[in-house]
Scaffold this active site. Sequence first.
Site, PDB file in Angstrom:
ATOM      1  N   HIS A   1       5.043-125.193 -20.265  1.00  0.00           N
ATOM      2  CA  HIS A   1       3.966-126.253 -19.586  1.00  0.00           C
ATOM      3  C   HIS A   1       2.832-125.883 -20.091  1.00  0.00           C
ATOM      4  O   HIS A   1       2.266-125.305 -21.822  1.00  0.00           O
ATOM      5  CB  HIS A   1       3.893-126.170 -18.021  1.00  0.00           C
ATOM      6  CG  HIS A   1       3.391-124.232 -17.781  1.00  0.00           C
ATOM      7  ND1 HIS A   1       2.368-123.488 -18.152  1.00  0.00           N
ATOM      8  CD2 HIS A   1       4.086-123.088 -17.072  1.00  0.00           C
ATOM      9  CE1 HIS A   1       2.292-122.385 -17.874  1.00  0.00           C
ATOM     10  NE2 HIS A   1       3.631-122.400 -17.086  1.00  0.00           N
TER      11      HIS A   1
ATOM     12  N   HIS B   1       0.885-123.038 -21.453  1.00  0.00           N
ATOM     13  CA  HIS B   1       1.099-122.212 -23.044  1.00  0.00           C
ATOM     14  C   HIS B   1       0.307-122.770 -24.083  1.00  0.00           C
ATOM     15  O   HIS B   1      -0.108-122.352 -24.741  1.00  0.00           O
ATOM     16  CB  HIS B   1       2.818-121.840 -22.766  1.00  0.00           C
ATOM     17  CG  HIS B   1       4.000-121.675 -22.177  1.00  0.00           C
ATOM     18  ND1 HIS B   1       4.539-122.188 -21.245  1.00  0.00           N
ATOM     19  CD2 HIS B   1       3.719-120.455 -22.229  1.00  0.00           C
ATOM     20  CE1 HIS B   1       4.984-121.459 -20.769  1.00  0.00           C
ATOM     21  NE2 HIS B   1       4.386-120.508 -20.728  1.00  0.00           N
TER      22      HIS B   1
ATOM     23  N   CYS C   1      11.285-105.174 -10.803  1.00  0.00           N
ATOM     24  CA  CYS C   1      10.700-106.386 -11.224  1.00  0.00           C
ATOM     25  C   CYS C   1      11.034-106.815 -12.264  1.00  0.00           C
ATOM     26  O   CYS C   1      10.670-107.297 -12.549  1.00  0.00           O
ATOM     27  CB  CYS C   1       9.760-107.113 -11.024  1.00  0.00           C
ATOM     28  SG  CYS C   1       9.868-108.648 -10.869  1.00  0.00           S
TER      29      CYS C   1
ATOM     30  N   CYS D   1       7.625-108.822  -5.398  1.00  0.00           N
ATOM     31  CA  CYS D   1       6.495-108.480  -6.692  1.00  0.00           C
ATOM     32  C   CYS D   1       5.827-109.747  -6.028  1.00  0.00           C
ATOM     33  O   CYS D   1       5.635-110.226  -5.300  1.00  0.00           O
ATOM     34  CB  CYS D   1       7.512-108.635  -7.120  1.00  0.00           C
ATOM     35  SG  CYS D   1       6.564-109.408  -8.950  1.00  0.00           S
TER      36      CYS D   1
ATOM     37  N   HIS E   1       6.116-112.567  -8.373  1.00  0.00           N
ATOM     38  CA  HIS E   1       7.546-113.697  -8.447  1.00  0.00           C
ATOM     39  C   HIS E   1       7.749-114.304  -7.125  1.00  0.00           C
ATOM     40  O   HIS E   1       8.528-114.506  -6.531  1.00  0.00           O
ATOM     41  CB  HIS E   1       8.224-113.121  -9.157  1.00  0.00           C
ATOM     42  CG  HIS E   1       7.856-112.900 -10.862  1.00  0.00           C
ATOM     43  ND1 HIS E   1       7.492-111.942 -10.875  1.00  0.00           N
ATOM     44  CD2 HIS E   1       8.252-113.538 -11.590  1.00  0.00           C
ATOM     45  CE1 HIS E   1       7.575-112.444 -12.961  1.00  0.00           C
ATOM     46  NE2 HIS E   1       8.045-113.690 -12.704  1.00  0.00           N
TER      47      HIS E   1
ATOM     48  N   LYS F   1      -2.211-122.290  -9.621  1.00  0.00           N
ATOM     49  CA  LYS F   1      -1.200-121.180 -10.644  1.00  0.00           C
ATOM     50  C   LYS F   1      -0.508-122.219 -10.772  1.00  0.00           C
ATOM     51  O   LYS F   1       0.450-122.357 -10.520  1.00  0.00           O
ATOM     52  CB  LYS F   1      -1.646-119.794 -11.147  1.00  0.00           C
ATOM     53  CG  LYS F   1      -1.090-119.646 -12.374  1.00  0.00           C
ATOM     54  CD  LYS F   1      -0.583-118.233 -12.042  1.00  0.00           C
ATOM     55  CE  LYS F   1      -1.039-117.662 -14.220  1.00  0.00           C
ATOM     56  NZ  LYS F   1       0.463-116.592 -13.863  1.00  0.00           N
TER      57      LYS F   1
ATOM     58  N   LYS G   1       5.903-123.019 -13.476  1.00  0.00           N
ATOM     59  CA  LYS G   1       7.428-123.734 -13.221  1.00  0.00           C
ATOM     60  C   LYS G   1       8.427-123.875 -12.006  1.00  0.00           C
ATOM     61  O   LYS G   1       8.473-124.719 -11.205  1.00  0.00           O
ATOM     62  CB  LYS G   1       8.216-123.261 -14.440  1.00  0.00           C
ATOM     63  CG  LYS G   1      10.197-124.439 -14.571  1.00  0.00           C
ATOM     64  CD  LYS G   1      10.826-123.558 -15.640  1.00  0.00           C
ATOM     65  CE  LYS G   1      10.838-121.826 -15.668  1.00  0.00           C
ATOM     66  NZ  LYS G   1      12.163-122.462 -16.179  1.00  0.00           N
TER      67      LYS G   1
HETATM   68 ZN   LIG Z   1       7.714-110.122 -10.726  1.00  0.00          ZN
END
Ligand SMILES: [Zn+2]
Length: 523
Positions: free
Chosen positions: A21, A24, A130, A155, A158, A305, A308
């Site tokens: 994306h 990067h 994680c 996490c 995530h 932020k 994806k």
């Molecule tokens: Zn994580």
Amino acid sequence: MPAGESFYITTPIFYVNDVPHIGHAYTEVASDVLARWHRQRGDDTWLLTGTDEHGQKILRTATSHDVTPKEWADKLVEESWIPLLETVNIRNDDFIRTTDARHETGVQLFLQKLYDDGLIYQGEFEGFYCVGCEEYKQASDLVDGTGPFEGQQVCAIHSKPVELLKESNYFFRMSDFEQPLLDLYESQPDFIQPESVRNEIVQFVKQGLRDLSISRASFDWGIKVPWDDKHVVYVWFDALLNYVTAVGYGVDDENFDRRWPATHIVGKDIARFHAVIWPAMLMAAGLPVPKHVFGHGWLLVGGEKMSKSKLTGIAPQQITETFGVDAFRYYFMRAITFGQDGNFSWEDISARYQAELANGFGNLASRIIAMITRYFDGTVPVIGDLTEADLAIRETELRVTADADAAIDRFAINEAVSTVWELVDALNGYITEQEPWVLAKNEATRDRLATVLGTALRGLGTLTVLLSPFIPDAAHKLWESIGQGELTSQNIDRAAEWSAAPAVVPLPSTLFPRIEQPEVATA
Ligand SMILES: [Zn+2]
């Protein structure tokens, strides 16, 4: 070999499981701009990028697609990651994959050395793992889950539950390096940049470092630990070593000594790996630490932020197909302070494209070339007596060259672009004031016309040299019309000394054509 000093710069190696994306692409472009600038300054430059291909997450994804992890990685490298570099015009010198034989050899050499030196030992490890992060989490890294994960610890990055794992692992004696790291941060204050990232990392290390578990025996998609093939190397330990294996660690000392140490450009979220674990590993192996670790900010879309999974991911092609590659590079380098978070919006890129690239710069270039073609048949006008206004342009050329060069050394990429842009504005103002079209009406002011257009052309050439790292395609096209020799062999730190062609050639097309309002602008 270029006479200048070594400038070895790296991007992070990107996890093949992701689809590229603009975040990067942003890291790639920033590193590429720095590399191009240094290369054009005559430094012995090397830009490394690549992909990170081991770990449990890749194994799981590959298995779910009924292919081997290597096949899965090959496909992503070929279909996504190499094309990304072309999409945003990256001139990298090397591309390393952690599945390359050269990398695997280097990792094993490195590991064996640390093991032989007593810096790796076997132990028992239990912790919350994680899979998304590929790391064990400390309690402070976990937050309360919401929605389907309510009542569980998840996490923080995530938002997914962690797994409680217990395994017999090999450990790296990272705790031995707590004081050496603090000494490093103290003696080399610019080792970690910017200041905000540095402070966070110094605080983290001051709280104490624990030994790091560096192997896994629960899956086998990784580099085997040389003395115990039931274990594979922990993915971060493996990945970080790419920076030395790519330049010949353990196998080509001459090249290694020529390139190393590197400057690492990373996102701030992985600065800790690069500024804590990585220098500790290097110290353990008796190698020099990196020159700098620069943690840039995040690209935000609508204040969030980009990722994806959160549906805010924008593919770089969505932007380059509308505005072109140069505009992509220019926009992100100019609009976002390097080192801070920055917000992307279609409105903003569209406005800057029109005002700065099309009207400010593109129009300036076509006007100067058109007037020289029209009034002098293309022959470069001879500069005569200089007025204060002419001298001011010359001074601006020299000043912005020096200031932009200094800004690049401070990683202030956005400042370098805006400094160069002062010359765009100065030249536009100069032409408006000097009114060459009025001077052209009278034979008596013919000499003055030559000086004005000659001065404007000199300024335009300096601008072309200075902008070539940022907007290489447009700069190249413009250079074909006004310059002599290779654009990239013009010393960028002496940009004003560029050599003009004997005659200018009209531009084949507008540098930044008018763009119909993009349909994607609703995003
Ligand atoms: Zn994580």
